[in-house]
Motif scaffolding. Structure first.
Motif, PDB file in Angstrom:
ATOM      1  N   CYS A 116    -103.324  13.334 -91.416  1.00  0.00           N
ATOM      2  CA  CYS A 116    -103.826  12.085 -91.980  1.00  0.00           C
ATOM      3  C   CYS A 116    -103.715  10.954 -90.958  1.00  0.00           C
ATOM      4  CB  CYS A 116    -103.080  11.711 -93.253  1.00  0.00           C
ATOM      5  SG  CYS A 116    -101.363  11.265 -93.010  1.00  0.00           S
TER       6      CYS A 116
ATOM      7  N   PRO B 167    -106.655  10.584 -95.736  1.00  0.00           N
ATOM      8  CA  PRO B 167    -106.449  12.030 -95.589  1.00  0.00           C
ATOM      9  C   PRO B 167    -107.580  12.655 -94.783  1.00  0.00           C
ATOM     10  CG  PRO B 167    -107.130  11.488 -97.837  1.00  0.00           C
ATOM     11  CD  PRO B 167    -107.019  10.202 -97.088  1.00  0.00           C
TER      12      PRO B 167
ATOM     13  N   GLU C  47    -106.991  16.289 -93.532  1.00  0.00           N
ATOM     14  CA  GLU C  47    -106.716  17.660 -93.976  1.00  0.00           C
ATOM     15  C   GLU C  47    -105.426  17.553 -94.789  1.00  0.00           C
ATOM     16  OE1 GLU C  47    -108.578  20.340 -93.334  1.00  0.00           O
ATOM     17  OE2 GLU C  47    -109.902  19.462 -91.819  1.00  0.00           O
ATOM     18  N   ASN C  48    -105.016  18.632 -95.435  1.00  0.00           N
ATOM     19  CA  ASN C  48    -103.751  18.578 -96.166  1.00  0.00           C
ATOM     20  C   ASN C  48    -102.604  18.121 -95.280  1.00  0.00           C
ATOM     21  OD1 ASN C  48    -104.209  19.098 -98.829  1.00  0.00           O
ATOM     22  ND2 ASN C  48    -103.680  21.264 -98.718  1.00  0.00           N
ATOM     23  N   ASN C  49    -102.535  18.672 -94.082  1.00  0.00           N
ATOM     24  CA  ASN C  49    -101.407  18.409 -93.200  1.00  0.00           C
ATOM     25  C   ASN C  49    -101.749  17.447 -92.059  1.00  0.00           C
ATOM     26  OD1 ASN C  49    -103.078  20.220 -91.922  1.00  0.00           O
ATOM     27  ND2 ASN C  49    -101.427  21.465 -91.087  1.00  0.00           N
TER      28      ASN C  49
ATOM     29  N   CYS D 297    -100.345  13.229 -97.720  1.00  0.00           N
ATOM     30  CA  CYS D 297    -100.651  12.051 -98.554  1.00  0.00           C
ATOM     31  C   CYS D 297     -99.821  12.026 -99.838  1.00  0.00           C
ATOM     32  CB  CYS D 297    -102.132  12.006 -98.880  1.00  0.00           C
ATOM     33  SG  CYS D 297    -103.136  11.753 -97.417  1.00  0.00           S
ATOM     34  N   ASP D 298     -99.297  13.177-100.242  1.00  0.00           N
ATOM     35  CA  ASP D 298     -98.463  13.227-101.442  1.00  0.00           C
ATOM     36  C   ASP D 298     -97.118  12.532-101.271  1.00  0.00           C
ATOM     37  OD1 ASP D 298    -100.360  14.563-102.868  1.00  0.00           O
ATOM     38  OD2 ASP D 298     -99.421  16.539-102.669  1.00  0.00           O
TER      39      ASP D 298
ATOM     40  N   ASN E 269     -99.361  18.624 -98.311  1.00  0.00           N
ATOM     41  CA  ASN E 269    -100.247  17.474 -98.340  1.00  0.00           C
ATOM     42  C   ASN E 269     -99.443  16.235 -97.956  1.00  0.00           C
ATOM     43  OD1 ASN E 269    -102.051  15.425 -98.864  1.00  0.00           O
ATOM     44  ND2 ASN E 269    -102.854  16.401-100.712  1.00  0.00           N
TER      45      ASN E 269
END
Length: 136
Positions: free
Chosen positions: A68, A62, A64-66, A48-49, A46
């Motif tokens: 942004c 965001p 998708e997880n991967n 955004c993490d 992720n």
């Protein structure tokens, strides 16, 4: 991978458009520049993490997880280079150099946010197509 992004491209734009609209309005009305960036990592993490924005007026969106988008507020071409370098360093800590993609455009280069968005996603698609050819 490329087809996934193409089929979701309209949905991504619908997510980004309302956030970018405020920046675009300020850009046209008050001549305040902003930049739109896209970040992608092959790893299933992720983004955004770990993407740390330093100013409250910047936004991470965001998709998708991967995948942004990042909006950098009040930046010209010179300052966007610095922001891009910082973003590359952050992404490089989690992704190997060959496994991530980042591209940034400024509002002064394009007449509207849709053109900015299309340029970024066209570049991402080109990156993914070339990457898939290299791995065959």
């Amino acid at each position: 991978m490329s087809n996934i992004f193409l089929t979701h491209k309209d949905a991504y734009y619908k997510n980004i458009k309302p956030v970018v609209a405020d920046y675009a309005y300020r850009g046209k009305r008050y001549h305040i520049d902003f930049a739109l960036a896209i970040g992608f990592c092959d790893k299933n993490i992720n983004l955004c993490d770990f993407i740390q924005i330093k100013r409250k007026t910047d936004k991470v969106i965001p998709l998708e997880n991967n995948l942004c988008c990042i909006i950098f507020d009040c930046v010209d071409a010179k300052r966007v280079e610095s922001a891009t370098q910082n973003l590359k360093k952050q992404m490089n800590t989690k992704c190997n150099t060959e496994e991530f993609f980042i591209e940034v455009v400024t509002c002064s280069e394009y007449e509207n946010d849709l053109k900015m968005f299309n340029y970024l996603f066209d570049d991402l698609e080109h990156f993914l197509l070339n990457k898939s050819y290299k791995t065959l």
